[in-house]
Scaffold this motif. Sequence first.
Motif, short mmCIF file in Angstrom:
data_model
loop_
_atom_site.label_atom_id
_atom_site.label_comp_id
_atom_site.label_asym_id
_atom_site.label_seq_id
_atom_site.Cartn_x
_atom_site.Cartn_y
_atom_site.Cartn_z
N THR A 88 -0.11 9.55 -0.28
CA THR A 88 0.97 9.83 -1.23
C THR A 88 1.57 11.21 -1.02
O THR A 88 2.66 11.48 -1.51
CB THR A 88 0.44 9.79 -2.68
OG1 THR A 88 -0.55 10.81 -2.83
CG2 THR A 88 -0.16 8.43 -3.02
N SER A 143 -4.91 11.00 -6.88
CA SER A 143 -6.11 10.95 -7.69
C SER A 143 -6.78 9.61 -7.46
O SER A 143 -6.12 8.58 -7.45
CB SER A 143 -5.69 11.12 -9.16
OG SER A 143 -6.80 10.97 -10.00
N LEU A 178 -12.14 17.33 -6.15
CA LEU A 178 -12.19 17.31 -7.62
C LEU A 178 -11.46 16.08 -8.17
O LEU A 178 -11.85 15.53 -9.21
CB LEU A 178 -11.55 18.57 -8.21
CG LEU A 178 -12.32 19.88 -7.98
CD1 LEU A 178 -11.55 21.05 -8.57
CD2 LEU A 178 -13.72 19.82 -8.58
N ARG A 183 8.76 8.63 -5.15
CA ARG A 183 7.63 8.42 -6.07
C ARG A 183 8.11 8.76 -7.47
O ARG A 183 8.69 9.81 -7.71
CB ARG A 183 6.45 9.30 -5.69
CG ARG A 183 5.93 8.94 -4.34
CD ARG A 183 4.49 9.20 -4.04
NE ARG A 183 4.21 8.52 -2.79
CZ ARG A 183 3.57 7.36 -2.71
NH1 ARG A 183 3.07 6.80 -3.78
NH2 ARG A 183 3.40 6.78 -1.54
N ASN A 233 -6.11 6.91 -3.06
CA ASN A 233 -4.98 7.77 -2.71
C ASN A 233 -5.43 8.88 -1.78
O ASN A 233 -6.54 9.38 -1.89
CB ASN A 233 -4.37 8.39 -3.97
CG ASN A 233 -3.65 7.35 -4.81
OD1 ASN A 233 -2.80 6.63 -4.31
ND2 ASN A 233 -4.01 7.25 -6.07
N GLN A 249 -3.06 16.41 -8.80
CA GLN A 249 -3.54 15.63 -9.94
C GLN A 249 -2.54 14.50 -10.28
O GLN A 249 -2.94 13.40 -10.65
CB GLN A 249 -3.70 16.56 -11.14
CG GLN A 249 -4.39 15.91 -12.34
CD GLN A 249 -4.77 16.92 -13.40
OE1 GLN A 249 -4.22 18.03 -13.47
NE2 GLN A 249 -5.73 16.57 -14.23
N LEU A 250 -1.29 14.78 -10.10
CA LEU A 250 -0.25 13.81 -10.41
C LEU A 250 -0.23 12.65 -9.42
O LEU A 250 -0.16 11.49 -9.81
CB LEU A 250 1.11 14.51 -10.37
CG LEU A 250 2.07 14.25 -11.51
CD1 LEU A 250 1.48 14.75 -12.81
CD2 LEU A 250 3.40 14.91 -11.24
N PHE A 251 -0.25 13.00 -8.13
CA PHE A 251 0.05 11.98 -7.12
C PHE A 251 -1.14 11.58 -6.26
O PHE A 251 -1.03 10.67 -5.45
CB PHE A 251 1.18 12.47 -6.20
CG PHE A 251 2.49 12.59 -6.90
CD1 PHE A 251 3.18 11.45 -7.31
CD2 PHE A 251 3.03 13.82 -7.21
CE1 PHE A 251 4.39 11.54 -7.97
CE2 PHE A 251 4.24 13.94 -7.87
CZ PHE A 251 4.92 12.79 -8.26
N THR A 307 -3.80 4.74 0.22
CA THR A 307 -2.36 5.01 0.28
C THR A 307 -2.13 6.52 0.41
O THR A 307 -2.49 7.27 -0.49
CB THR A 307 -1.67 4.54 -1.02
OG1 THR A 307 -1.99 3.18 -1.24
CG2 THR A 307 -0.17 4.73 -0.93
N ALA A 340 0.83 -1.20 0.00
CA ALA A 340 0.00 0.00 0.00
C ALA A 340 0.86 1.25 0.00
O ALA A 340 0.60 2.20 -0.73
CB ALA A 340 -0.93 -0.01 1.20
#
Lengths: 523, 523
Positions: free
Chosen positions: B262, B202, B224, A44, B206, B198-200, B260, A37
């Motif tokens: 992030t 989404s 969003l 990253r 996450n 948005q990258l990490f 997870t 997880a």
Amino acid sequence: MLRSVAVAKTRLPQSRLILRNLSASVSLRKEASRTAAAPLGRQRSVSDINECVLNAKYAVRGAIPLRAEELRQQLEENPGALPFSKIINANIGNPQQLGQKPLTFYRQVLSLLQNPEIIERLSSDELSKAYQPDAIRRATRMLEEAGGSIGAYSGSQGVPAYRQSVANFIAERDGEPANADDIFLTTGASAAVGYILQLFCSGPQNGALIPIPQYPLYTATLALNNAQALPYYLEEESGWSTDPEQFEKIIKDAINKGVTPTTLVVINPGNPTGAILSEENIEGIFEVAAKYSLVVIADEVYQENGFNDVEFTSMKKVLRVLQKTQPGSYDNVQLVSLHSTSKGVSGECGQRGGYMELVGFSDEVKQVITKLVSISLCPVVTGQALMDLMVRPPTKGDASYELDQKERNDIHRNLSERSSMLNSAFQSLEGVSCQKPQGSMYLFPRLHLTQKAIAKAEAQGIAPDEYYCKELLEHTGICTVPGSGFRQVPGTYHLRTTFLAPGTEWIESWKEFHEKFWDDHRD
Amino acid sequence: MLRSVAVAKTRLPQSRLILRNLSASVSLRKEASRTAAAPLGRQRSVSDINECVLNAKYAVRGAIPLRAEELRQQLEENPGALPFSKIINANIGNPQQLGQKPLTFYRQVLSLLQNPEIIERLSSDELSKAYQPDAIRRATRMLEEAGGSIGAYSGSQGVPAYRQSVANFIAERDGEPANADDIFLTTGASAAVGYILQLFCSGPQNGALIPIPQYPLYTATLALNNAQALPYYLEEESGWSTDPEQFEKIIKDAINKGVTPTTLVVINPGNPTGAILSEENIEGIFEVAAKYSLVVIADEVYQENGFNDVEFTSMKKVLRVLQKTQPGSYDNVQLVSLHSTSKGVSGECGQRGGYMELVGFSDEVKQVITKLVSISLCPVVTGQALMDLMVRPPTKGDASYELDQKERNDIHRNLSERSSMLNSAFQSLEGVSCQKPQGSMYLFPRLHLTQKAIAKAEAQGIAPDEYYCKELLEHTGICTVPGSGFRQVPGTYHLRTTFLAPGTEWIESWKEFHEKFWDDHRD
């Protein structure tokens, strides 16, 4: 196969090769999230990134323009190193990068908005050497309308008085009422596309009908939203017209596959095609939109860029006529019309001005949109001001009027002449055909590439039209975008080029390149 | 319960009541998509909208500010109609709306960038009445760096020379190297938050750790992206400090629920709290980030807004020290530091300038970010220029230096004084406690509301602190944001107010209101 349309095989410069194996990374990622997880103690990497972002492509700033940038740096360091002396950026509609002068009136007002103190510091005689009296009056009024400083956040929808100017402009253009409450000022037109697709086209069960070829903002935004691009084809042979007959089948196929089409994108005048839609075409589009409840996004940012006496008619105007002549049949249609300060004779791309007009939306939906745009606080206020200036230029009797007219006419004539000249060049080239330009800033010639050229491209692992564009760039410095970046009918090859670059030498060098390329690639 | 934190019950003005029943609409929507793939012949309404957009909340421009706008319009139409003569917008950090003057040097350069022609049109004597020679030199150079016109699109990452200025500024601030390749100029800092989340972060699997109370951009952007907000609490009693001990439990709970983490968001100086983090706090945060591979978003837009001799230390500086003193332990940490032209002594909110510095990211990830930002073409070029000006102000010996220093010091002193004054006022009020202000533009006093006040709020269907803010607005014209809009420890009530409004009358009228309110609501 909804996604079977030819897609650019992105060929990346040496340093970016690693990205080629994204699909491998993506499956690694899935593996990782199944087994652990939280990946403890490592970084990253690309394998952790949102797949939707990885899937998005934007060729206008893709591999060919990136290579052009490398070549530009080489030329800077060693001007004699390449067979050309400069890069011609014909890949993007960026007029001022290629020397187009901004309209004087716009810039006088914008500079006063930044520094209104100058009005007090100089005598009126001194001031009159640099500013026309109507520019000073206009700036004073617009500053007040913005609340006293363009450095303050405005309301999220934009400065009310500027929105009123936009509504007045639309009302005059169409001969139909327009309401400032329906106008949202935006950071360029791209932001508006983002908002509307985010609202109505999100997730794999939703799709947007998009023209092929298309401006890649649409496929990129759909990819970011994990939604489906449902292609409809423009007919090259009839001047890139739209055949509304095809929609029924596309929509039914999508529904059968569990995808609801919610949105229909129209780009008029066309990008990359340069075509202007007929009113019949537009009517047919609204018929489908009414039947299937599709929100129509009318990308009309090139509405000022018409040539050869083909007239632009706004989609809203056509809709209003339909609603009057066939009462009840089109009442449910929802239309979002986009405009921008980046194109037309303004060409103020870096200032990021835009608007969207919402037609047929309920107050409740408009409130949701207001909330969504408020998360980014407000569009840049100077860009908002520029939009006000664009839709409300000096009029007869204003001190700025004569020069403003002259500048507009010069730009317009220049664009028109250059589009004809470039089109003539393409007509003269072996293996190239090109539809007559009607509008926008682009030509989208078709390359009837030989088997030998196609095989060479395949050997390099890139699309055939990308191979042509790459060779063109390496030999002449002319940077274009392969048709595959806009999608196209499979088995056909195109490129998009602007006709913004001044002079004719570059067109001559293109011709020379092409003749040699063609000779070298005969079957 | 990850999402159990108290959330603003959005109370909407009369005209917006229909939005209250959004959850009902949402279930309708699900029903609809189950029963009919395409809703034939009707409009798309709120029930068709992306649920993530419906779920996003942004209280800074929420119900109270919307009501303030209605009152402002009432005052315009009928100045005597209300018990106050104007609206005090203390809801948003928008200094120039409240009369803060822009720095002269910035505006001189920006106006020359818009209208460089003036340099030719006026004699140098005339020019010197309105422009300092260093401003003219700077504008000439910056125009060249932008390629000759600020009306052209720049590269998507921003003008290289302006990014170099940012890198120089960071290097000097931290005494550690910084690289222009790691700098992305952005449309305000908000855009940067959007890109990184948005990258990490989404999708529902996450999550991002966000401080509570937080600036609502974070929960809105997570909503969003359909991702999870994983709240960690700031400790009010110890000046809104961060206890890194809590992270382990939050992260493990999230992982146990299949989420997870992030990303970890830090707002320093704090918004809405006004606190400045200690180096120990920051070290503790990096320890967690290193262990769990969390991308740290350091929202440092208030780094210039420090008071009371509490010093701001950038997160990057702390990270570099950790990496040197404990080799190997922090090598994997990834940090995104945000800055903006909207805050500090600049206060140029409407110009939308911002940057993010990426620390510890691979070239591959940076390339994906470059592609993502290229879809919106480029940040507004004047905003980029303003960032260059902000990080590279006039220095000793420049003609603009003395005035620039004076203006900066005046603004800084004013803010510092007003924060103290407002804090003293809160300390004197019954039932209010307030942490000593250290930075940013806000105070976040706690309201120890009585049961009677809470009951009244419940009767109106709104949060207790929203009730207080609404009463404050209706009686004094002072517009604030309820603590519930930032989230807070359940059962506690706060509000956020800026201390930007000039004068002291409004503070006096707030005191008067409060005394009466308290008397009226005694248990």
